[in-house]
Design an enzyme around this catalytic site. Sequence first.
Site, PDB file in Angstrom:
ATOM      1  N   LYS A   1      -5.637   4.189  18.838  1.00  0.00           N
ATOM      2  CA  LYS A   1      -5.778   5.101  17.691  1.00  0.00           C
ATOM      3  C   LYS A   1      -7.248   5.476  17.473  1.00  0.00           C
ATOM      4  O   LYS A   1      -7.578   6.616  17.126  1.00  0.00           O
ATOM      5  CB  LYS A   1      -5.199   4.438  16.427  1.00  0.00           C
ATOM      6  CG  LYS A   1      -5.403   5.223  15.138  1.00  0.00           C
ATOM      7  CD  LYS A   1      -4.733   6.588  15.191  1.00  0.00           C
ATOM      8  CE  LYS A   1      -4.696   7.356  13.886  1.00  0.00           C
ATOM      9  NZ  LYS A   1      -5.826   7.368  13.026  1.00  0.00           N
TER      10      LYS A   1
ATOM     11  N   MET B   1      -0.526   7.649   2.562  1.00  0.00           N
ATOM     12  CA  MET B   1       0.212   7.329   3.789  1.00  0.00           C
ATOM     13  C   MET B   1       1.413   6.438   3.471  1.00  0.00           C
ATOM     14  O   MET B   1       2.552   6.783   3.786  1.00  0.00           O
ATOM     15  CB  MET B   1      -0.719   6.619   4.784  1.00  0.00           C
ATOM     16  CG  MET B   1      -1.795   7.502   5.360  1.00  0.00           C
ATOM     17  SD  MET B   1      -1.157   8.796   6.415  1.00  0.00           S
ATOM     18  CE  MET B   1      -0.731   7.881   7.904  1.00  0.00           C
TER      19      MET B   1
ATOM     20  N   ASN C   1      -8.878   9.167  17.544  1.00  0.00           N
ATOM     21  CA  ASN C   1      -9.723   9.751  16.495  1.00  0.00           C
ATOM     22  C   ASN C   1     -11.049  10.256  17.045  1.00  0.00           C
ATOM     23  O   ASN C   1     -11.576  11.264  16.574  1.00  0.00           O
ATOM     24  CB  ASN C   1      -9.952   8.746  15.369  1.00  0.00           C
ATOM     25  CG  ASN C   1      -8.790   8.733  14.404  1.00  0.00           C
ATOM     26  OD1 ASN C   1      -7.650   8.923  14.808  1.00  0.00           O
ATOM     27  ND2 ASN C   1      -9.056   8.526  13.133  1.00  0.00           N
TER      28      ASN C   1
ATOM     29  N   ASN D   1      -6.149   1.832   9.382  1.00  0.00           N
ATOM     30  CA  ASN D   1      -7.090   2.247  10.429  1.00  0.00           C
ATOM     31  C   ASN D   1      -8.089   1.126  10.698  1.00  0.00           C
ATOM     32  O   ASN D   1      -9.300   1.333  10.669  1.00  0.00           O
ATOM     33  CB  ASN D   1      -7.832   3.515   9.995  1.00  0.00           C
ATOM     34  CG  ASN D   1      -7.090   4.775  10.409  1.00  0.00           C
ATOM     35  OD1 ASN D   1      -6.271   4.751  11.330  1.00  0.00           O
ATOM     36  ND2 ASN D   1      -7.363   5.878   9.727  1.00  0.00           N
TER      37      ASN D   1
ATOM     38  N   GLY E   1       0.847  -1.194   0.000  1.00  0.00           N
ATOM     39  CA  GLY E   1       0.000   0.000   0.000  1.00  0.00           C
ATOM     40  C   GLY E   1       0.877   1.237   0.000  1.00  0.00           C
ATOM     41  O   GLY E   1       1.536   1.552   0.996  1.00  0.00           O
ATOM     42  N   LEU E   2       0.919   1.913  -1.146  1.00  0.00           N
ATOM     43  CA  LEU E   2       1.831   3.059  -1.298  1.00  0.00           C
ATOM     44  C   LEU E   2       1.055   4.307  -1.680  1.00  0.00           C
ATOM     45  O   LEU E   2       1.490   5.124  -2.488  1.00  0.00           O
ATOM     46  CB  LEU E   2       2.896   2.730  -2.364  1.00  0.00           C
ATOM     47  CG  LEU E   2       3.738   1.492  -2.043  1.00  0.00           C
ATOM     48  CD1 LEU E   2       4.524   1.029  -3.264  1.00  0.00           C
ATOM     49  CD2 LEU E   2       4.684   1.755  -0.873  1.00  0.00           C
TER      50      LEU E   2
ATOM     51  N   ASP F   1       2.148  -2.061  -4.538  1.00  0.00           N
ATOM     52  CA  ASP F   1       0.851  -1.397  -4.627  1.00  0.00           C
ATOM     53  C   ASP F   1       0.165  -1.928  -5.876  1.00  0.00           C
ATOM     54  O   ASP F   1       0.834  -2.319  -6.841  1.00  0.00           O
ATOM     55  CB  ASP F   1       1.054   0.128  -4.735  1.00  0.00           C
ATOM     56  CG  ASP F   1      -0.231   0.889  -4.498  1.00  0.00           C
ATOM     57  OD1 ASP F   1      -0.433   1.371  -3.362  1.00  0.00           O
ATOM     58  OD2 ASP F   1      -1.052   0.998  -5.437  1.00  0.00           O
TER      59      ASP F   1
ATOM     60  N   GLU G   1     -10.235  13.477  18.298  1.00  0.00           N
ATOM     61  CA  GLU G   1     -10.061  14.349  17.117  1.00  0.00           C
ATOM     62  C   GLU G   1     -11.421  14.885  16.633  1.00  0.00           C
ATOM     63  O   GLU G   1     -11.567  16.069  16.330  1.00  0.00           O
ATOM     64  CB  GLU G   1      -9.374  13.510  16.031  1.00  0.00           C
ATOM     65  CG  GLU G   1      -9.086  14.157  14.714  1.00  0.00           C
ATOM     66  CD  GLU G   1      -8.437  13.129  13.766  1.00  0.00           C
ATOM     67  OE1 GLU G   1      -7.282  12.731  13.977  1.00  0.00           O
ATOM     68  OE2 GLU G   1      -9.096  12.715  12.779  1.00  0.00           O
TER      69      GLU G   1
HETATM   70  O1  LIG Z   1      -4.633  10.701  13.083  1.00  0.00           O
HETATM   71  C1  LIG Z   1      -4.729  10.878  11.883  1.00  0.00           C
HETATM   72  O2  LIG Z   1      -3.774  11.018  11.116  1.00  0.00           O
HETATM   73  C2  LIG Z   1      -6.102  10.920  11.306  1.00  0.00           C
HETATM   74  O3  LIG Z   1      -7.044  10.638  12.278  1.00  0.00           O
HETATM   75  C3  LIG Z   1      -6.230   9.916  10.199  1.00  0.00           C
HETATM   76  O4  LIG Z   1      -6.212   8.651  10.757  1.00  0.00           O
HETATM   77  C4  LIG Z   1      -7.405  10.131   9.270  1.00  0.00           C
HETATM   78  O5  LIG Z   1      -7.374  11.384   8.726  1.00  0.00           O
HETATM   79  C5  LIG Z   1      -8.704   9.836   9.943  1.00  0.00           C
HETATM   80  O6  LIG Z   1      -8.848   8.456   9.935  1.00  0.00           O
HETATM   81  C6  LIG Z   1      -9.902  10.468   9.281  1.00  0.00           C
HETATM   82  O7  LIG Z   1     -10.988   9.960   9.952  1.00  0.00           O
HETATM   83  P1  LIG Z   1     -12.458  10.316   9.561  1.00  0.00           P
HETATM   84  O8  LIG Z   1     -12.583  10.063   8.078  1.00  0.00           O
HETATM   85  O9  LIG Z   1     -13.284   9.361  10.350  1.00  0.00           O
HETATM   86  O10 LIG Z   1     -12.646  11.743   9.902  1.00  0.00           O
END
Ligand SMILES: O=C(O)[C@H](O)[C@@H](O)[C@H](O)[C@H](O)COP(=O)(O)O
Length: 291
Positions: free
Chosen positions: A164, A11, A168, A86, A7-8, A30, A171
Site C-alpha cells: 500500500k 473510512m 501511495n 495506513n 474507528g468509524l 469509535d 499515487e
Molecule cells: O489509496 C488511497 O485511498 C489513498 O492513498 C489514501 O490512502 C489516502 O488518501 C492517502 O493516504 C493520502 O496520502 P497523503 O496524505 O500522503 O497524500
Amino acid sequence: MELGLVGLGKMGGNMRERIRRAGHTVIGYDRNPDLADVSSLKDLVGSLQGPRVVWVMVPAGAATQSTIDELGELLSPGDIVVDGGNSRWTDDEKHAEELGHKGIGFVDCGVSGGVWGLENGYALMYGGDAANVARVQPIFDALKPEGDFGAVHAGKVGAGHFAKMVHNGIEYAMMQAFAEGWELLEKVDSVTDVREVFRSWQEGTVIRSWLLDLAVNALDDDEHLDKLRGYAADSGEGRWTVEAAIDNAVPLPAITASLFARFASRQDDSPQMKMIAALRNQFGGHAVESK
Ligand SMILES: O=C(O)[C@H](O)[C@@H](O)[C@H](O)[C@H](O)COP(=O)(O)O
C-alpha cells in the site's frame, strides 16, 4: 461472520456499512459515541463471540499503537487483530510479535479507495500467515471491489502495508504529473480550454485513469482551481517509500521529486532560492529581487 471494527471515521464508517450490506454482523467502536455501537473497546470485545476478529481502522502511529496495546490486554488466544490503517510496515512485525506472545494473530491490510469505497469497493493488500488471512477472508471478500482484481495476499506480515505504501508513492508521482501538465497548459495562450483538454483525455488516451477522472471532477467544481491555495499536506507514506528506496538502493526520482514538490508547496518564500539568488549575485553580479 461477526467482526469488531474500531474507528468509524470517513473510512471505517463506510466500511462498516459495506460489510453489513454483504450480510455480516459488524459491531463498531469509535471514541465519538454518536458513531459507535458500543461504549468502549472492552464492551466491543465482550459483545463478540470467540474466536474474534477485530479490525482496527484508526490513524497510523500513536492511535493505532494504543488501540492494539489495549486489544492485546482484552482479547484471548485464537483471536485475530487486523490493522487496516495506513500504518508503517515496520510497525507490523512488532505488532505481530507482541500479540503473538499472547496467542493472538495479526494481519496487516492496506486499504485504498477513499470516500468512494462504499459504492466501488476497497482495494485491499494484506500480509500475514495464510491461516490468519483465511479467517478474515469473508470480510476481505465483502470489502473488495466486484470483479477478479482488487485484493491480494501480498506476503508475510508487513507485506500488505508495504504494498500500500508503494501504491501511495505511485499515487504521488501520478498526481504530480497531472498537476505539472495542467499548470503548463494553463500557462500558454494557445490552449483556450484546459478543462476540455483534460476531459477529452478520459477516452482513448494512454493516460486515461481514475486520477484523471477525478481531476476533471475537480475542474468541473472550480475550473481554474482559483478557490484553492497551492498547498499539499502528506500523511507519511510518500516519505516511507523514499526511505525504503534509500535502504534498498533503488532509484525513485519521480516519486521523490513529487514528495519534495509537496514540501515546497508549504513555503511562502523559498529559503534555498534566496541562497541561489545570493550566490548568483556574488559570483556574477546577477540581479536579485528584494522583499
Ligand atoms: O489509496 C488511497 O485511498 C489513498 O492513498 C489514501 O490512502 C489516502 O488518501 C492517502 O493516504 C493520502 O496520502 P497523503 O496524505 O500522503 O497524500
